[in-house]
Design a protein around this motif. Structure first.
Motif, PDB file in Angstrom:
ATOM      1  N   ALA A  86       0.900  -1.156   0.000  1.00  0.00           N
ATOM      2  CA  ALA A  86       0.000   0.000   0.000  1.00  0.00           C
ATOM      3  C   ALA A  86       0.940   1.207   0.000  1.00  0.00           C
ATOM      4  N   PRO A  87       0.497   2.344  -0.546  1.00  0.00           N
ATOM      5  CA  PRO A  87       1.428   3.456  -0.750  1.00  0.00           C
ATOM      6  C   PRO A  87       2.217   3.902   0.487  1.00  0.00           C
ATOM      7  N   PRO A  88       1.660   3.844   1.724  1.00  0.00           N
ATOM      8  CA  PRO A  88       2.493   4.295   2.859  1.00  0.00           C
ATOM      9  C   PRO A  88       3.498   3.249   3.330  1.00  0.00           C
ATOM     10  N   PHE A  89       3.632   2.133   2.605  1.00  0.00           N
ATOM     11  CA  PHE A  89       4.511   1.056   3.057  1.00  0.00           C
ATOM     12  C   PHE A  89       5.597   0.701   2.047  1.00  0.00           C
TER      13      PHE A  89
END
Lengths: 446, 446
Positions: free
Chosen positions: B425-428
């Motif tokens: 996921a984008p924050p990871f």
């Protein structure tokens, strides 16, 4: 060799790029009914939330850049029919209103999924949104600017990511979930409450066990009518799930699987020679259960696209399958899972057992230390790992789910995980990483 | 059954706890020549730096707590001799100045390592320190309070961690390294400069290729004399390495390995029946090379202790070996490695190849995104993974080294890593985690 690709986002563009690399001579044409191709749809909530500057930032490559690489990208071109025997597709140029017939040697269906819109959400009221693509995102963004009260319907990935984003934009947020808890299909019941509590800590009014009956308002939405009363809202996001876009596949005589998505083999070939399918519209094999599953997520979609691209261009690549890995962040919390939950293992009739460990992501004495919860599931008798669920208050801490995800691919046991020589220093983990603590407890129960 | 354990820190205390659980009846006695037992020595730099409140916070269990669990802990008791045939140890009570003879049925040598003090560092000058245990830490802390100019000798883990800590305390810091770069034994040359640059960004004056010749000062240190001139300093930390404490082992007729540390089998048994060895004083088997190595780090030490504890109490546990995983943080940078570097693989005569990938730890468009560099090494012909090195500007991002560490334990290939269904996921991470990008490039070269 003419390769035609329907859909230019994750799977479609990965396929085009791979086919281009593999076969410099093939003619490659990508049709997309929309205006944007090659973008990270998973980033949409983060544009709303402000962590990404603009929707344009999500675009990896513009049509012009793709064309410069020898990939013919035609946006606003909708493929409306497939004639498998004639090996042609019918294409509607939405700008010109003109329909043409295009031949193919290989055809890839990378048509993705659509957001489910229940009957009550099929409306012309302003302020009612889904979030699947960049136009959805722009429309939502325009509504956010003037809104004060948001109501999100659905407590899955997108609903939970948007809850944080809309709070960050200063809106009051009510989140409605039909099931007994949020993140209900992702986690075992033992972990779900922690997600809800984090949303509540972030100021979200979470209401579970609530069914939506309709919307109120004329012109613009004013509220959501539920079986538990009216929720006032001037912005409604419908995030109740997705369904695979399989109309073209059906028209072409392509077989669907039990999941409702397109059935393919490991080369991403459908039952119709010359027709491939990849991405969110396509099912895949779960490496733990060996069953067909439909898990529409970014990495499998891109990976399927690569495989299809190589194979359409004459190579031989195989999709390895998935293990059901998922991850999201909401407020400070990171939530991740891989493999099977206890609930899923029970449904499959496996002799599964789970252990829960609550620990810290750093050494407990380190000021950066935050709580992390690991639930690890294994199979009695064989000792093999079945899955893991993680919740951490430093969201990055749950990326260690990847250790289990990688091991699941090799059919490892809980003992294998316990034996792993994981990295330790106080700013990174305890001397026994929480995964090792969980593996130790689990393998003694298997 | 009387189990005697020499040394009460990582391995010794793990052994005592495990033996206690496994055998409720055994008599268990732990002798430690120091005042403190059961503490996290890896946390010492973080007390100096302020991320840990006090040295006492590093203590996991006090002697009183251990005694309440039925483990006889005797601090300030130094075991000075072993008579293997008589099955006794000679113990000096350092408080009372009295020597006694204590019988054992099973003896564990968990004597750890000592900091190497070159001839020039064997001095009574004030302000000259090593950092191995809590008394070292307290002495260093007392010196820091009045100091302005620190000189750290040695660019390994402890030197690099302390550089950040001492800068955080407002001292000027010169770091001297004999070799051509810092972190020289941990990373390939291609990555070392990034570590040095981060230290320099943090205000550390790094001088490599410098040999220390002596210290200046009377009463208190005033400088470090080197082959490149005098470095003025009122605080000097000697962090040039450690050596295993094997005097007792030698006295008992216990065989040492080629590494200079105690040789044991997978049950942590030495060549002398009834005598076990575990922890930093003990060598272990590298699972990638099958060779004996001496890697004195926290997790292997604790793990060896557990294994020894179970076996001394009559059970049957086996130490799985190590894969050479290490990790540290300095300033914003996280640095991690596992398996073999290209340098190490070359020294072993393996047909190894490495790839380098620079990417971001989050999706590139996400505001939390920071650079991360991965160097992945594999073996031509077999395709198997040999090792990984990671440097990330968000230090937590390099904990993903664990994915490779876990796979190395199962003798996985680069293809296995590439096939892993990692979390996105984008924050990871990016949709293709940097590990997957590296694995893709590597497996095409193997």
């Amino acid at each position: 060799m003419r390769i035609v690709i329907v859909g230019g986002v994750a799977a479609g563009m990965s396929a085009a790029s791979r086919a281009r690399r593999f076969s410099p001579d093939a003619q490659i044409v990508v049709f997309d009914r929309g205006e944007f191709v090659s973008y990270g749809a998973c980033g949409l909530p983060y544009v709303i939330g402000g962590e990404v500057g603009d929707f344009g930032d999500l675009v990896a490559r513009t049509p012009e850049q793709m064309r410069a690489r020898g990939i013919g990208v035609r946006t606003r071109h909708e493929v409306t029919g497939v004639d498998a025997r004639a090996a042609t597709v019918t294409v509607l140029d939405r700008e010109a209103g003109r329909t043409t017939t295009e031949p193919f040697d290989r055809l890839l269906l990378a048509t993705g999924v659509s957001a489910v819109r229940p009957a009550w959400a099929q409306t012309d009221l302003g302020g009612v949104h889904v979030l699947r693509d960049i136009p959805d995102g722009r429309a939502l963004e325009a509504s956010v600017a003037g809104a004060r009260r948001a109501c999100i319907v659905g407590g899955g990935y997108i609903g939970l990511e948007l809850a944080e984003a809309l709070r960050a934009r200063g809106l009051s947020v009510v989140l409605l979930e039909r099931g007994p808890e949020v993140a209900g299909r992702m986690l075992d019941p033992q972990l779900q409450a922690q997600v809800r509590e984090e949303l509540e800590r972030g100021g979200v009014d979470v209401r579970c066990g609530v069914t939506v009956e309709g919307l109120t308002g004329t012109g613009h939405v004013t509220g959501v009518q539920t079986d538990a009363g009216l929720v006032r809202a001037d912005l409604v996001v419908v995030a109740v799930g997705v369904k695979p876009n399989v109309e073209l596949a059906r028209a072409a005589g392509v077989r669907l699987g039990k999941t409702g998505a397109v059935a393919v083999n490991a080369r991403q070939e459908t039952n119709v020679p010359g027709i491939y399918s990849a991405g969110d519209n396509t099912q895949s094999t779960h490496r733990v259960t060996r069953r067909s599953v439909h898990i529409p997520l970014g990495l499998p979609a891109n990976r399927m696209g690569r495989v299809a691209g190589v194979n359409m261009a004459g190579g031989n690549a195989r999709f390895p399958g998935v293990v059901g890995t998922g991850i999201f962040k909401t407020f400070e919390l990171g939530v991740a899972r891989t493999g099977l939950t206890q609930t899923e293992a029970d449904e499959l009739g496996l002799n599964a057992v789970s252990v829960d460990v609550t620990s810290t992501d750093h050494a407990g004495y380190h000021s950066g230390s935050r709580p992390i919860h690991v639930r690890l599931t294994g199979e009695r008798g064989t000792g093999r790992l079945l899955g893991a669920q993680l919740i951490g208050r430093n969201h990055l801490s749950v990326k260690r789910v990847d250790v289990v995800a990688a091991l699941l691919g090799t059919r490892a046991t809980a003992q294998d995980l316990f034996d792993a020589d994981l990295a330790y220093a106080p700013p990174f983990s305890g001397v026994w990483d929480v995964l090792l603590v969980a593996a130790d407890r689990l393998h003694r129960q298997l």
